[in-house]
Design a protein around this motif. Structure first.
Motif, PDB file in Angstrom:
ATOM      1  N   LEU A   1       0.857  -1.178   0.000  1.00 52.36           N
ATOM      2  CA  LEU A   1       0.000   0.000   0.000  1.00 52.36           C
ATOM      3  C   LEU A   1       0.894   1.228   0.000  1.00 52.36           C
ATOM      4  CD1 LEU A   1      -2.810   1.419   0.488  1.00 52.36           C
ATOM      5  CD2 LEU A   1      -2.243   1.266   2.891  1.00 52.36           C
ATOM      6  N   THR A   2       0.748   2.038  -1.052  1.00 52.48           N
ATOM      7  CA  THR A   2       1.481   3.285  -1.149  1.00 52.48           C
ATOM      8  C   THR A   2       0.534   4.377  -1.611  1.00 52.48           C
ATOM      9  OG1 THR A   2       3.475   2.085  -1.825  1.00 52.48           O
ATOM     10  CG2 THR A   2       3.453   4.446  -2.223  1.00 52.48           C
ATOM     11  N   ILE A   3       0.556   5.513  -0.938  1.00 47.27           N
ATOM     12  CA  ILE A   3      -0.217   6.671  -1.360  1.00 47.27           C
ATOM     13  C   ILE A   3       0.750   7.832  -1.536  1.00 47.27           C
ATOM     14  CG2 ILE A   3      -2.015   8.331  -0.750  1.00 47.27           C
ATOM     15  CD1 ILE A   3      -3.386   6.172   0.862  1.00 47.27           C
ATOM     16  N   THR A   4       0.689   8.457  -2.705  1.00 50.53           N
ATOM     17  CA  THR A   4       1.543   9.600  -2.978  1.00 50.53           C
ATOM     18  C   THR A   4       0.708  10.741  -3.552  1.00 50.53           C
ATOM     19  OG1 THR A   4       2.035   8.785  -5.208  1.00 50.53           O
ATOM     20  CG2 THR A   4       3.587   8.188  -3.458  1.00 50.53           C
ATOM     21  N   TYR A   5       1.233  11.952  -3.432  1.00 53.56           N
ATOM     22  CA  TYR A   5       0.614  13.095  -4.093  1.00 53.56           C
ATOM     23  C   TYR A   5       0.958  13.017  -5.578  1.00 53.56           C
ATOM     24  CZ  TYR A   5       0.130  15.116   0.568  1.00 53.56           C
ATOM     25  OH  TYR A   5      -0.201  15.343   1.871  1.00 53.56           O
ATOM     26  N   LYS A   6       0.024  13.391  -6.436  1.00 49.53           N
ATOM     27  CA  LYS A   6       0.312  13.404  -7.865  1.00 49.53           C
ATOM     28  C   LYS A   6       1.084  14.676  -8.198  1.00 49.53           C
ATOM     29  CE  LYS A   6      -1.486  13.051 -12.456  1.00 49.53           C
ATOM     30  NZ  LYS A   6      -2.634  13.004 -13.334  1.00 49.53           N
ATOM     31  N   LYS A   7       2.243  14.526  -8.797  1.00 52.11           N
ATOM     32  CA  LYS A   7       3.079  15.669  -9.155  1.00 52.11           C
ATOM     33  C   LYS A   7       2.380  16.522 -10.202  1.00 52.11           C
ATOM     34  CE  LYS A   7       7.374  13.348  -8.108  1.00 52.11           C
ATOM     35  NZ  LYS A   7       8.647  12.837  -8.600  1.00 52.11           N
ATOM     36  N   GLY A   8       2.427  17.827 -10.014  1.00 50.42           N
ATOM     37  CA  GLY A   8       1.848  18.759 -10.962  1.00 50.42           C
ATOM     38  C   GLY A   8       0.337  18.898 -10.866  1.00 50.42           C
ATOM     39  N   ALA A   9      -0.273  18.243  -9.897  1.00 43.70           N
ATOM     40  CA  ALA A   9      -1.728  18.304  -9.712  1.00 43.70           C
ATOM     41  C   ALA A   9      -2.022  19.062  -8.414  1.00 43.70           C
ATOM     42  CB  ALA A   9      -2.306  16.898  -9.638  1.00 43.70           C
ATOM     43  N   PRO A  10      -3.284  19.428  -8.212  1.00 38.41           N
ATOM     44  CA  PRO A  10      -3.636  20.063  -6.933  1.00 38.41           C
ATOM     45  C   PRO A  10      -3.196  19.187  -5.754  1.00 38.41           C
ATOM     46  CG  PRO A  10      -5.480  20.167  -8.446  1.00 38.41           C
ATOM     47  CD  PRO A  10      -4.432  19.299  -9.089  1.00 38.41           C
ATOM     48  N   ILE A  11      -2.895  19.807  -4.634  1.00 39.29           N
ATOM     49  CA  ILE A  11      -2.346  19.110  -3.463  1.00 39.29           C
ATOM     50  C   ILE A  11      -3.243  17.976  -2.978  1.00 39.29           C
ATOM     51  CG2 ILE A  11      -3.345  20.671  -1.743  1.00 39.29           C
ATOM     52  CD1 ILE A  11       0.181  19.139  -1.590  1.00 39.29           C
ATOM     53  N   ASN A  12      -4.511  18.014  -3.282  1.00 38.68           N
ATOM     54  CA  ASN A  12      -5.425  16.982  -2.797  1.00 38.68           C
ATOM     55  C   ASN A  12      -5.727  15.919  -3.854  1.00 38.68           C
ATOM     56  OD1 ASN A  12      -6.650  19.075  -4.129  1.00 38.68           O
ATOM     57  ND2 ASN A  12      -8.567  18.949  -3.015  1.00 38.68           N
ATOM     58  N   THR A  13      -4.794  15.705  -4.793  1.00 40.60           N
ATOM     59  CA  THR A  13      -4.887  14.621  -5.766  1.00 40.60           C
ATOM     60  C   THR A  13      -3.850  13.574  -5.389  1.00 40.60           C
ATOM     61  OG1 THR A  13      -5.597  16.160  -7.477  1.00 40.60           O
ATOM     62  CG2 THR A  13      -4.806  14.014  -8.205  1.00 40.60           C
ATOM     63  N   PHE A  14      -4.306  12.329  -5.239  1.00 39.15           N
ATOM     64  CA  PHE A  14      -3.448  11.259  -4.741  1.00 39.15           C
ATOM     65  C   PHE A  14      -3.408  10.095  -5.718  1.00 39.15           C
ATOM     66  CE2 PHE A  14      -5.161  13.507  -1.117  1.00 39.15           C
ATOM     67  CZ  PHE A  14      -4.064  13.682  -0.294  1.00 39.15           C
ATOM     68  N   ILE A  15      -2.357   9.291  -5.592  1.00 35.11           N
ATOM     69  CA  ILE A  15      -2.248   8.045  -6.332  1.00 35.11           C
ATOM     70  C   ILE A  15      -2.048   6.918  -5.319  1.00 35.11           C
ATOM     71  CG2 ILE A  15      -0.890   6.687  -7.969  1.00 35.11           C
ATOM     72  CD1 ILE A  15      -0.203   9.346  -9.350  1.00 35.11           C
ATOM     73  N   LEU A  16      -2.898   5.915  -5.410  1.00 36.09           N
ATOM     74  CA  LEU A  16      -2.819   4.738  -4.553  1.00 36.09           C
ATOM     75  C   LEU A  16      -2.271   3.581  -5.374  1.00 36.09           C
ATOM     76  CD1 LEU A  16      -3.652   2.936  -2.057  1.00 36.09           C
ATOM     77  CD2 LEU A  16      -5.820   2.633  -3.229  1.00 36.09           C
ATOM     78  N   LEU A  17      -1.223   2.949  -4.879  1.00 34.77           N
ATOM     79  CA  LEU A  17      -0.683   1.722  -5.475  1.00 34.77           C
ATOM     80  C   LEU A  17      -0.899   0.601  -4.480  1.00 34.77           C
ATOM     81  CD1 LEU A  17       2.686   3.080  -6.896  1.00 34.77           C
ATOM     82  CD2 LEU A  17       0.531   2.756  -8.114  1.00 34.77           C
ATOM     83  N   PHE A  18      -1.458  -0.508  -4.960  1.00 33.10           N
ATOM     84  CA  PHE A  18      -1.811  -1.602  -4.062  1.00 33.10           C
ATOM     85  C   PHE A  18      -1.584  -2.925  -4.778  1.00 33.10           C
ATOM     86  CE2 PHE A  18      -4.831  -4.562  -2.156  1.00 33.10           C
ATOM     87  CZ  PHE A  18      -4.537  -4.397  -0.823  1.00 33.10           C
ATOM     88  N   GLN A  19      -1.105  -3.911  -4.034  1.00 36.25           N
ATOM     89  CA  GLN A  19      -0.955  -5.261  -4.575  1.00 36.25           C
ATOM     90  C   GLN A  19      -1.205  -6.281  -3.489  1.00 36.25           C
ATOM     91  OE1 GLN A  19       3.062  -6.471  -5.638  1.00 36.25           O
ATOM     92  NE2 GLN A  19       3.835  -4.560  -4.756  1.00 36.25           N
ATOM     93  N   CYS A  20      -1.755  -7.422  -3.901  1.00 41.28           N
ATOM     94  CA  CYS A  20      -2.050  -8.502  -2.964  1.00 41.28           C
ATOM     95  C   CYS A  20      -2.366  -9.760  -3.771  1.00 41.28           C
ATOM     96  CB  CYS A  20      -3.239  -8.126  -2.071  1.00 41.28           C
ATOM     97  SG  CYS A  20      -4.808  -7.969  -2.944  1.00 41.28           S
ATOM     98  N   PRO A  21      -2.510 -10.913  -3.091  1.00 36.20           N
ATOM     99  CA  PRO A  21      -2.972 -12.095  -3.807  1.00 36.20           C
ATOM    100  C   PRO A  21      -4.355 -11.808  -4.405  1.00 36.20           C
ATOM    101  CG  PRO A  21      -2.108 -12.694  -1.652  1.00 36.20           C
ATOM    102  CD  PRO A  21      -2.185 -11.202  -1.690  1.00 36.20           C
TER     103      PRO A  21
END
Length: 85
Positions: A1-21
């Protein structure tokens, strides 16, 4: 589980990366939690390495109306589900 701010977007735009079985209901559970945070999913991409016994990968970009919510708060909200899956 990783959440990051999207570069070049408004501060409240996020990207979630997730992996599991891979298993049923992953997208539904994660998108429901994002909805409960009052966020709007902008883009979503997912794939599995195999229909049976595969590994699932998910990338969701979302916009949060409340600028006061921090990345750490989102991670704390999603972490229990990440541990479950």
């Amino acid at each position: 589980l990783t959440i990051t701010y999207k570069k070049g977007a408004p501060i409240n735009t996020f990207i979630l990366l997730f992996q599991c079985p891979d298993q049923q209901g992953i997208v539904a559970k994660i998108s429901d939690l994002i909805f409960k945070c009052c966020a709007n999913i902008i883009t979503a991409d997912q794939y599995s390495t195999d229909v049976k016994n595969g590994h699932f990968f998910l990338r969701i970009e979302f916009f949060l109306d409340d600028k006061a919510v921090k990345k750490e708060t989102l991670e704390e909200t999603l972490l229990p589900l990440a541990k479950e899956l």
